[in-house]
Design a protein around this motif. Structure first.
Motif, mmCIF file in Angstrom:
data_model
loop_
_atom_site.group_PDB
_atom_site.id
_atom_site.type_symbol
_atom_site.label_atom_id
_atom_site.label_comp_id
_atom_site.label_asym_id
_atom_site.label_seq_id
_atom_site.Cartn_x
_atom_site.Cartn_y
_atom_site.Cartn_z
ATOM 1 N N TYR A 116 0.802 -1.227 0.000
ATOM 2 C CA TYR A 116 0.000 0.000 0.000
ATOM 3 C C TYR A 116 0.835 1.278 0.000
ATOM 4 C CZ TYR A 116 0.873 1.115 4.889
ATOM 5 O OH TYR A 116 1.473 1.463 6.050
ATOM 6 N N ASP A 117 2.052 1.208 0.527
ATOM 7 C CA ASP A 117 2.846 2.438 0.624
ATOM 8 C C ASP A 117 3.663 2.738 -0.631
ATOM 9 O OD1 ASP A 117 4.493 0.269 1.082
ATOM 10 O OD2 ASP A 117 5.630 1.230 2.673
ATOM 11 N N HIS A 118 3.576 1.856 -1.627
ATOM 12 C CA HIS A 118 4.283 2.129 -2.886
ATOM 13 C C HIS A 118 3.537 1.536 -4.091
ATOM 14 C CE1 HIS A 118 5.927 -1.671 -1.306
ATOM 15 N NE2 HIS A 118 5.998 -2.040 -2.554
ATOM 16 N N ILE A 119 2.238 1.794 -4.136
ATOM 17 C CA ILE A 119 1.393 1.281 -5.217
ATOM 18 C C ILE A 119 1.501 2.188 -6.434
ATOM 19 C CG2 ILE A 119 -1.021 0.963 -5.922
ATOM 20 C CD1 ILE A 119 -1.587 -0.006 -3.098
ATOM 21 N N ASP A 120 1.671 1.549 -7.596
ATOM 22 C CA ASP A 120 1.668 2.322 -8.839
ATOM 23 C C ASP A 120 0.271 2.228 -9.470
ATOM 24 O OD1 ASP A 120 1.467 -0.147 -10.245
ATOM 25 O OD2 ASP A 120 3.632 -0.243 -10.571
ATOM 26 N N ASP A 121 0.082 2.896 -10.596
ATOM 27 C CA ASP A 121 -1.232 2.933 -11.234
ATOM 28 C C ASP A 121 -1.718 1.555 -11.674
ATOM 29 O OD1 ASP A 121 -1.531 5.633 -10.854
ATOM 30 O OD2 ASP A 121 -0.914 6.194 -12.884
ATOM 31 N N VAL A 122 -0.818 0.713 -12.151
ATOM 32 C CA VAL A 122 -1.202 -0.626 -12.597
ATOM 33 C C VAL A 122 -1.710 -1.448 -11.407
ATOM 34 C CG1 VAL A 122 -0.350 -2.789 -13.606
ATOM 35 C CG2 VAL A 122 0.354 -0.591 -14.589
ATOM 36 N N GLN A 123 -0.987 -1.388 -10.289
ATOM 37 C CA GLN A 123 -1.421 -2.107 -9.091
ATOM 38 C C GLN A 123 -2.752 -1.546 -8.579
ATOM 39 O OE1 GLN A 123 2.277 -1.342 -6.998
ATOM 40 N NE2 GLN A 123 2.471 -3.552 -6.574
ATOM 41 N N ALA A 124 -2.893 -0.244 -8.593
ATOM 42 C CA ALA A 124 -4.127 0.386 -8.117
ATOM 43 C C ALA A 124 -5.314 -0.091 -8.944
ATOM 44 C CB ALA A 124 -4.007 1.906 -8.169
ATOM 45 N N GLN A 125 -5.148 -0.133 -10.251
ATOM 46 C CA GLN A 125 -6.221 -0.607 -11.123
ATOM 47 C C GLN A 125 -6.554 -2.063 -10.825
ATOM 48 O OE1 GLN A 125 -8.079 1.311 -12.944
ATOM 49 N NE2 GLN A 125 -9.357 -0.351 -13.584
ATOM 50 N N SER A 126 -5.543 -2.865 -10.574
ATOM 51 C CA SER A 126 -5.755 -4.271 -10.222
ATOM 52 C C SER A 126 -6.538 -4.393 -8.916
ATOM 53 C CB SER A 126 -4.412 -4.993 -10.100
ATOM 54 O OG SER A 126 -4.593 -6.291 -9.584
ATOM 55 N N TYR A 127 -6.185 -3.593 -7.919
ATOM 56 C CA TYR A 127 -6.897 -3.629 -6.638
ATOM 57 C C TYR A 127 -8.362 -3.241 -6.811
ATOM 58 C CZ TYR A 127 -2.316 -4.036 -4.421
ATOM 59 O OH TYR A 127 -1.066 -4.456 -4.049
ATOM 60 N N ILE A 128 -8.605 -2.220 -7.615
ATOM 61 C CA ILE A 128 -9.982 -1.791 -7.861
ATOM 62 C C ILE A 128 -10.773 -2.931 -8.503
ATOM 63 C CG2 ILE A 128 -11.445 -0.256 -9.254
ATOM 64 C CD1 ILE A 128 -9.166 1.864 -8.918
ATOM 65 N N THR A 129 -10.211 -3.523 -9.535
ATOM 66 C CA THR A 129 -10.878 -4.616 -10.245
ATOM 67 C C THR A 129 -11.153 -5.792 -9.322
ATOM 68 O OG1 THR A 129 -9.816 -3.941 -12.313
ATOM 69 C CG2 THR A 129 -10.665 -6.207 -12.206
ATOM 70 N N ARG A 130 -10.157 -6.170 -8.527
ATOM 71 C CA ARG A 130 -10.309 -7.307 -7.613
ATOM 72 C C ARG A 130 -11.336 -7.014 -6.522
ATOM 73 N NH1 ARG A 130 -4.237 -8.450 -6.059
ATOM 74 N NH2 ARG A 130 -5.146 -10.023 -4.678
ATOM 75 N N ALA A 131 -11.326 -5.803 -5.992
ATOM 76 C CA ALA A 131 -12.285 -5.442 -4.944
ATOM 77 C C ALA A 131 -13.717 -5.446 -5.486
ATOM 78 C CB ALA A 131 -11.942 -4.080 -4.352
ATOM 79 N N LEU A 132 -13.900 -4.915 -6.667
ATOM 80 C CA LEU A 132 -15.233 -4.898 -7.261
ATOM 81 C C LEU A 132 -15.709 -6.313 -7.596
ATOM 82 C CD1 LEU A 132 -15.001 -1.732 -9.523
ATOM 83 C CD2 LEU A 132 -16.219 -1.982 -7.340
ATOM 84 N N LYS A 133 -14.792 -7.162 -8.027
ATOM 85 C CA LYS A 133 -15.150 -8.558 -8.312
ATOM 86 C C LYS A 133 -15.584 -9.263 -7.042
ATOM 87 C CE LYS A 133 -13.866 -12.837 -10.582
ATOM 88 N NZ LYS A 133 -15.080 -13.440 -10.115
#
Length: 164
Positions: A96-113
């Motif tokens: 969480y303390d060094h998330i880039d845009d690609v990781q952030a998008q992945s987290y969003i997708t996984r959380a919504l799933k």
């Protein structure tokens, strides 16, 4: 009053599970938190949920015999979906303390799933619960289940740090 106590205990247990899921090591032993640790805590949480459901639903013997087999299947499927969340939490906590845009998008997708799969599961069990215990008791169960889910979500919100 006893229901409130059980809810508070459940909240504490859920918080412990979530704290362990985000922690890289057990604070008491210094060893990494394992999937077995999480499994044991999940069993404890499920026992607390069962007690809360039992107290709130006040089933007749007939309803109880019909409800619990359906619920066990439902809870198992919830746990399978919950595995997605545990994986996401562990991954997020490590990064969480060094998330880039690609990781952030992945987290969003996984959380919504995770959320979508949970909703699909709840919808898919309405008819099964109604067949077992009737519409009114099913509505009551979904209220109880929803409140328990809210407790988990509040604990997660309190424990997980915001992205830096």
């Amino acid at each position: 009053m006893k229901v409130i106590r059980v809810l508070l205990v459940t909240t504490f247990v859920l918080g412990t599970l979530n704290a362990m899921a985000q922690a890289p090591a057990d604070a008491n032993t210094g060893r990494p938190v394992t999937d077995d640790d999480i499994a044991v805590l999940r069993q404890d949480i499920q026992a607390d949920k069962t007690e809360i459901i039992t107290r709130n639903m006040q089933f007749t013997d007939e309803q109880s015999k019909a409800f619990w087999p359906v619920y066990r299947n439902y809870a198992h499927e919830q746990q399978v979906i919950g595995d997605q969340r545990v994986s996401l939490i562990k991954d997020y906590a490590a990064n969480y303390d060094h998330i880039d845009d690609v990781q952030a998008q992945s987290y969003i997708t996984r959380a919504l799933k995770f959320e979508e799969d949970g909703l699909k599961l709840r919808k898919s069990y309405v008819a099964k619960f109604e067949k077992a215990i009737g519409a009114k008791q099913t509505a009551k169960f979904y209220q109880v289940d929803s409140r328990l889910t809210l407790l988990v979500n509040v604990q997660l919100a309190a424990l997980l740090p915001i992205i830096k």
